[in-house]
Design a protein around this motif. Structure first.
Motif, PDB file in Angstrom:
ATOM      1  N   GLY A  44      -5.453  -6.014  -5.488  1.00 25.56           N
ATOM      2  CA  GLY A  44      -4.887  -5.251  -4.188  1.00 25.56           C
ATOM      3  C   GLY A  44      -5.788  -5.717  -3.012  1.00 25.56           C
ATOM      4  N   GLU A  84       3.474  -5.344   6.978  1.00 31.84           N
ATOM      5  CA  GLU A  84       3.084  -3.778   6.976  1.00 31.84           C
ATOM      6  C   GLU A  84       3.211  -3.613   8.417  1.00 31.84           C
ATOM      7  N   VAL A  87      -6.576   7.070   3.393  1.00 32.42           N
ATOM      8  CA  VAL A  87      -6.614   5.707   3.833  1.00 32.42           C
ATOM      9  C   VAL A  87      -6.630   5.423   5.316  1.00 32.42           C
ATOM     10  N   THR A  88      -7.566   4.513   5.913  1.00 30.80           N
ATOM     11  CA  THR A  88      -7.416   4.236   7.384  1.00 30.80           C
ATOM     12  C   THR A  88      -7.104   2.731   7.523  1.00 30.80           C
ATOM     13  N   SER A  89      -5.878   2.614   8.244  1.00 30.92           N
ATOM     14  CA  SER A  89      -5.325   1.276   8.301  1.00 30.92           C
ATOM     15  C   SER A  89      -6.260   0.475   9.296  1.00 30.92           C
ATOM     16  N   LYS A 147       7.603   2.495   2.832  1.00 26.12           N
ATOM     17  CA  LYS A 147       6.630   1.376   2.993  1.00 26.12           C
ATOM     18  C   LYS A 147       6.492   0.341   1.956  1.00 26.12           C
ATOM     19  N   ALA A 160       4.482  -1.896   1.229  1.00 26.23           N
ATOM     20  CA  ALA A 160       3.067  -1.727   0.920  1.00 26.23           C
ATOM     21  C   ALA A 160       2.347  -1.237   2.129  1.00 26.23           C
ATOM     22  N   ILE A 161       1.304  -0.622   1.874  1.00 27.52           N
ATOM     23  CA  ILE A 161       0.333  -0.216   3.093  1.00 27.52           C
ATOM     24  C   ILE A 161      -0.974  -1.022   3.033  1.00 27.52           C
ATOM     25  N   ARG A 162      -1.522  -1.187   4.321  1.00 25.71           N
ATOM     26  CA  ARG A 162      -2.729  -1.730   4.198  1.00 25.71           C
ATOM     27  C   ARG A 162      -3.952  -0.520   4.252  1.00 25.71           C
ATOM     28  N   ALA A 163      -5.014  -0.902   3.651  1.00 26.05           N
ATOM     29  CA  ALA A 163      -5.791   0.093   3.933  1.00 26.05           C
ATOM     30  C   ALA A 163      -7.434  -0.445   3.811  1.00 26.05           C
ATOM     31  N   ILE A 175      -7.376  -3.603   1.688  1.00 27.39           N
ATOM     32  CA  ILE A 175      -6.741  -3.457   0.434  1.00 27.39           C
ATOM     33  C   ILE A 175      -5.210  -3.526   0.878  1.00 27.39           C
ATOM     34  N   SER A 176      -4.432  -3.817  -0.001  1.00 28.78           N
ATOM     35  CA  SER A 176      -2.915  -3.409   0.143  1.00 28.78           C
ATOM     36  C   SER A 176      -2.507  -2.795  -1.029  1.00 28.78           C
ATOM     37  N   ARG A 209       0.652  -0.771  -2.983  1.00 27.41           N
ATOM     38  CA  ARG A 209       1.940  -1.009  -3.072  1.00 27.41           C
ATOM     39  C   ARG A 209       2.895   0.329  -3.751  1.00 27.41           C
ATOM     40  N   SER A 243       4.888   6.590   0.871  1.00 27.57           N
ATOM     41  CA  SER A 243       4.850   7.012   2.356  1.00 27.57           C
ATOM     42  C   SER A 243       5.969   6.110   3.151  1.00 27.57           C
ATOM     43  N   GLY A 244       6.517   6.727   4.320  1.00 27.50           N
ATOM     44  CA  GLY A 244       7.372   5.742   4.864  1.00 27.50           C
ATOM     45  C   GLY A 244       7.733   6.462   6.388  1.00 27.50           C
TER      46      GLY A 244
END
Lengths: 57, 270, 270, 57
Positions: free
Chosen positions: A23, A51, B58-60, B116, B118-121, B128-129, B131, B135-136
């Motif tokens: 990931g 994203e 998670v913090t983007s 979403k 994938a979300i980034r964190a 990290i991505s 999948r 959430s959305g």
């Protein structure tokens, strides 16, 4: 041998940290595309998905 | 039939739901059409802890923080938002003579939008991505159902989750969902109540309240906003740009919080 | 507008919600008006245990068993019934193209009735009177709201709690609530699905199914029924006497459980 | 001294077990009315409330 993988975009060799995890996002040193490590053993990468910002509660 | 007022009350600790419900009851008694949207994050953390599935945040990269929502978290999320919080608020309003009807975004497809992919964190310094995060975003609101219910004298009390286009329950931001509801109803006002007086010039100094934000110069407000307030300001600006009369970011911890906000106490975005 | 079919699916373990939802979706697709009522007792026990407030059951002198419902239990009850179970079922139906809308008895004052001033229980051999139990009976159903929603194409998915006349959330029996809903809607049929094939002559021998119960000779059926089945038979008889076309006690663990029940598989009370 | 209390209905003396608990139902030996022990210390009884059968889930 450091962990290496081929960039799917430009074919360059991408060095990965030893403690790379599934990931994780890495950048190709040559074409700067963002790659996602989709599996660690065997080591595989894909273009990282786009994203946007809106998140959950 | 007058225009609706959409009130969003946060889920963080310290919120006085009795004051909010009493205020809403007063407005409804005067014939105002009100939709109440609520959160439940503090309570969700507590129950997740107690059930041995502690919350992960998670913090983007750009600093947005939100709840990591895997399948088990979504179950706990619906238990607290749709069960405990929603029916607690419906019960309080019913006891005040308001014929409240509690609904999530799943019900009647009230809130829909994309999950979403994938979300980034940023976790332990690593980008990290993720999948499988449920959430959305809210893109569509079934305003016909809300109008049908308000015309029949009911007061909708709504909460996340929303319904993804793949018909999954998705965690969506309550403030942005309330903004989407206000837009869909062409609401007269959207009141976002939380445990701060409004947008603060220098957080957490509560005397540094910014009374007005002009949507034309929204960037300044966005720069001041931190953490969850960023999301609120973003939602407020979008709502005004899409036709909502005005948005007020105000304090949920005072008496008559909704009336005070409508009277301009807090940060009015126009 | 055809008559409604009210389907009640129990909350005990082993229920196949996918089969029930698929069957309901089929009926709705054919234009039938369906109200689905569900329970959640097994899941409530599990979550109550996990939250350190293990369930307590009280047995009345005449053998009725039910959940001791103090304030904390009611919170867990609404989390599981109105949150987890209700939105799980709404989600499944939405994914099958049914525009489901999840509602408890509090919402829109759908289910109202008296809270028991005191309940009798036998605990450690002592006859006890308990005054703060939040349980009661359904006497009034807001059928106008159900009709309003069904006319607009929605499928109500309902669960306890109900609203007491003092506006408290009260735990009510799901089968009796479904019977009250069926009466209020003058439903064509009430189908009570659970993890048994129907009323059994000698429980738990599943081959001893009683195919028909004539309401005129209900006492015999009541004598056969044990535990929760007593409550089901009581509700079924009341419903038929109050004008519901027929009531079928049937098995929720089979394929197309609702259609099979409507076709007479199970115990038909008429 | 065994625990005793006066029946509010007929005034007879009602004997209670030593391990009587709050909420317990007892019958008056004389008029057979049902009494509820509303408090143990001090010992108090009231006419037990009526109760019908329909129960929660």
């Amino acid at each position: 041998m450091a962990k290496q993988v081929e960039c799917p975009e430009c074919g360059a060799t991408v060095e990965l940290d030893d403690d790379v995890i599934s990931g994780e996002i890495v950048e190709c040193p040559d074409c700067a595309v963002e790659l996602e490590v989709t599996s660690v053993d065997p080591l595989e990468v894909e273009l990282a998905p786009e994203e946007d910002e809106d998140w959950g509660e | 039939m007058g225009q609706a007022i959409v009130v969003k009350v946060g889920g963080s600790a310290g919120i006085d739901y009795d004051a909010v419900c009493a205020d809403v009851a007063g407005l409804v008694a005067e014939g105002r059409r009100v939709v109440l949207v609520h959160g439940g994050s503090a309570e969700t953390n507590r129950v997740a802890e107690a059930l041995g599935h502690p919350p992960q945040f998670v913090t983007s990269e750009s600093g947005f923080q939100s709840r990591r929502t895997d399948r088990q978290t979504m179950e706990i999320f619906t238990m607290v938002y749709c069960g405990k919080m929603n029916k607690m608020i419906v019960g309080k309003l019913q006891a005040l003579g308001v014929n409240a009807i509690g609904l999530s975004g799943l019900d009647g497809r009230l809130l829909r939008g994309p999950r979403k992919k994938a979300i980034r964190a940023v976790i332990d310094g690593k980008r990290i991505s993720i999948r499988d995060d449920l959430s959305g975003k809210v893109e569509k609101v079934n305003s016909d159902l809300l109008t049908l219910l308000m015309d029949a004298g009911y007061t909708p009390v709504m909460s996340p989750p929303a319904l993804s286009y793949e018909n999954e329950a998705i965690n969506v931001d309550g403030d942005r969902a309330a903004a989407a509801i206000a837009q869909a109803l062409a609401a007269e006002a959207l009141v976002l109540l939380s445990n701060v007086p409004g947008l603060l010039r220098d957080f957490p100094d509560e005397s540094s309240l910014v009374p007005r934000v002009d949507v034309a110069r929204a960037e300044e407000a966005m720069a001041l906003a931190q953490g969850r307030m960023k999301v609120k300001v973003l939602g407020a600006v979008e709502a005004v740009q899409a036709g909502v009369g005005r948005v007020v970011l105000a304090d949920a911890r005072v008496e008559q919080p909704v009336r005070k906000a409508l009277a301009g106490h807090g940060t009015t975005v126009q």
